[in-house]
Design a protein around this motif. Structure first.
Motif, PDB file in Angstrom:
ATOM      1  N   VAL A 425       4.045   4.628  -3.397  1.00  0.00           N
ATOM      2  CA  VAL A 425       5.314   3.964  -3.672  1.00  0.00           C
ATOM      3  C   VAL A 425       6.469   4.749  -3.026  1.00  0.00           C
ATOM      4  O   VAL A 425       6.495   5.977  -3.057  1.00  0.00           O
ATOM      5  CB  VAL A 425       5.535   3.850  -5.197  1.00  0.00           C
ATOM      6  CG1 VAL A 425       6.899   3.217  -5.497  1.00  0.00           C
ATOM      7  CG2 VAL A 425       4.427   3.034  -5.829  1.00  0.00           C
ATOM      8  N   GLY A 426       7.407   4.006  -2.468  1.00  0.00           N
ATOM      9  CA  GLY A 426       8.574   4.641  -1.857  1.00  0.00           C
ATOM     10  C   GLY A 426       8.430   4.855  -0.369  1.00  0.00           C
ATOM     11  O   GLY A 426       9.252   5.544   0.231  1.00  0.00           O
ATOM     12  N   GLY A 427       7.385   4.299   0.240  1.00  0.00           N
ATOM     13  CA  GLY A 427       7.208   4.439   1.680  1.00  0.00           C
ATOM     14  C   GLY A 427       6.697   5.786   2.110  1.00  0.00           C
ATOM     15  O   GLY A 427       6.770   6.133   3.292  1.00  0.00           O
TER      16      GLY A 427
END
Length: 562
Positions: A425-427
């Protein structure tokens, strides 16, 4: 051609009034210390010591005008002298001075060519282990080779080790007055090394024992004048005799040039410019070459950046390049005024100067530290050390350079590491060990640490996950930062893509540099049913890898059975 660059160069090397007096004074101890060092270096080659003095005035003057490292003194060095002596070992004593002249000029031209070709950056490819082994071997070679001269004894053998062993088994050959003179010179060098007279200790070590021999009337001791005539004044320029040209002479000149250039790089690092301007390795290459060419035409020997003389130049207050130039000019004064005195110097004292210098340059701590670092460094330092002891110097240099390159390639190949990247998550991405086998109907993102040239590419193929047994696996290989790849890498990628195609999978490359992408498109294999997917790098890190991952996942989903 515009005259402005020449005028700018002339302006940059002009004497500075505020520093000229300090530089002229600093040149005096430099010239005085060059007398024993130059004579000893020439004796190491096996020629009249006067050739070392000729080099000690021509090298600093000609080389001093061109160096980028302003305090570097371009003069004789024991390592270059040993290499030159090794190259001239098979030359008759009568022809050796002319052969030395030719060898010095060839070595100088090689150094100039190396500087013009901007090869300075390649000196960093000579590993520390190889260089330590080579310099340690040089020091031991010099030390052993001077034992017969120190003792006034004849010793048989082609190698320095053999001569030392022969001397040990035949102690009756030792000439007692010669031994006493040599030991006295060593005692003076050691005793004055930590005093204010350290800068002139070598000169005192030549003068005092020689004076004692003259007073005692010891006629059995060999003097400098016994090795040949000591001409008065400075020599006139002389053209080389091309009849002395031979393959061993050329290879010897290459070895001399390589030694000088690698040592010169270390001198530049040890003596940074006082005004903060960076040194230029290529310009220093050219300067040392100019110094050697000038020394050759004036019947001198090869010269290069001398660590000891450069350190002395800084210690006695040299401010600019003119301190080194002045040391060469003061040497001319010494040659004109003291040529008769030079002939009276006892040869055992010159041997003592070389033995002392060789012993000081030994660094057993550094050698032992390398032996504790691992097998690769152990092999490098021991192999180079033994090659320097038991082979001609030119062969040892060739082995050292080749060994450095092989170790570099081997290290790059062995250090290559393949890891798996997993998006979170969050790149962002997490890193894991790469799997040995590829999963079916899934996309696997891989990244590579290490070189992908030559052997590295073949190592990569071994460490990529095996697609055999999987169904429709896809692989995204991240290549961010790779600006160049070779034919081996292209073939490895094509073969891996073919292996993936054989089981219904596909290969994707992400973060690819534009030039590399064009190369891959030009070299696509026609037998692949699906070409390799190439995603060029963007300014946003991870963007192209994310795009490749989405397409790889879509590929795997389309082939998953209902």
């Amino acid at each position: 051609m515009s005259a402005r660059p020449v005028l700018r160069w002339l302006w940059s090397i002009r004497p500075e009034r505020q520093h000229l007096r300090a530089d002229v004074i600093a040149g005096v101890p430099g010239a005085i210390s060059s007398v024993p060092n130059g004579m000893a270096s020439a004796a190491l080659i096996g020629v009249n010591p006067i050739h070392g003095l000729y080099a000690s005035f021509a090298g600093p003057v000609a080389g001093g005008f061109a160096t980028s490292s302003q305090l570097m003194v371009v003069t004789t060095t024991t390592a270059a002298a040993l290499a030159a002596g090794s190259a001239l070992e098979g030359v008759d004593a009568a022809d050796r001075p002319q052969a030395l002249l030719l060898l010095t000029i060839i070595a100088g031209l090689v150094m100039i060519a190396a500087g013009v070709a901007r090869l300075g950056r390649y000196t960093r490819f000579v590993s520390h282990s190889v260089m330590t082994g080579f310099l340690t071997g040089i020091s031991v070679n010099i030390l052993l080779s001077q034992l017969p001269g120190l003792t006034g004894a004849y010793a048989a053998g082609e190698l320095a080790v053999a001569k030392a062993v022969d001397l040990v088994f035949h102690p009756a050959r030792i000439d007692v007055p010669s031994l006493l003179a040599g030991l006295a010179a060593l005692g003076i060098l050691i005793g004055l090394s930590r005093t204010r007279l350290a800068a002139v200790s070598a000169l005192v070590a030549l003068a005092v024992p020689t004076a004692g021999l003259v007073i005692a009337g010891a006629g059995s001791v060999t003097l400098v004048r016994d090795t040949g005539e000591i001409p008065r004044g400075i020599p006139l320029p002389q053209l080389p005799d091309l009849g002395q040209l031979s393959f061993p002479l050329v290879t010897g000149a290459l070895a001399v040039a390589a030694i000088i250039l690698v040592q010169g790089s270390g001198v530049a690092e040890a003596a940074p410019n006082r005004d903060g301007t960076p040194s230029n390795a290529n310009r220093d290459f050219v300067a040392q070459g100019i110094g050697s060419v000038a020394a050759g035409f004036f019947r001198g020997q090869p010269v290069g950046g001398s660590l000891g003389q450069t350190a002395l130049n800084r210690t006695v207050g040299g401010r600019t390049r003119w301190a080194a130039i002045c040391s060469g000019l003061w040497m001319i004064v010494i040659l004109v005024a003291c040529s008769r005195v030079i002939g009276l110097v006892a040869m055992p004292t010159l041997a003592a100067v070389l033995v002392y210098a060789a012993a000081k340059s030994l660094r057993p701590g550094a050698f032992m530290a390398i032996l504790r670092t691992g097998p690769t460094s152990q092999i490098a330092v021991v192999t180079t050390f033994c090659a320097t002891l038991f082979l001609p110097v030119s062969a040892a240099v060739g082995i050292g350079v080749s060994l450095s390159l092989l170790l570099q390639l081997n290290q790059e190949a062995m250090d290559l590491k393949v890891v798996q990247l997993t998006p979170v998550v969050g790149g962002r991405w997490t890193e894991h060990a790469a799997p040995e086998k590829l999963p079916s109907y899934q996309a696997t993102v891989l990244d590579v640490y290490g070189s992908l040239l030559y052997a590295g590419s073949r190592t990569l193929r071994v460490r990529l996950p095996d697609p055999a047994g999987a169904e429709a696996p896809t692989v995204v290989l991240r290549l961010r930062g790779r600006t160049a790849v070779g034919a081996t890498f292209v073939k490895v990628m094509a073969d891996y893509a073919a292996a993936l195609n054989a089981v219904g999978g596909r290969l994707y490359l992400s973060g690819v540099d534009h030039a590399v992408a064009e190369l891959l498109r030009r070299t696509e294999r026609p037998d692949l049913t699906e070409p390799i997917g190439v995603f060029e790098a963007t300014e946003l890190l991870g963007e192209s890898t994310g795009q490749a991952l989405r397409e790889a996942e879509a590929w795997a989903v389309r082939r998953r059975p209902l």
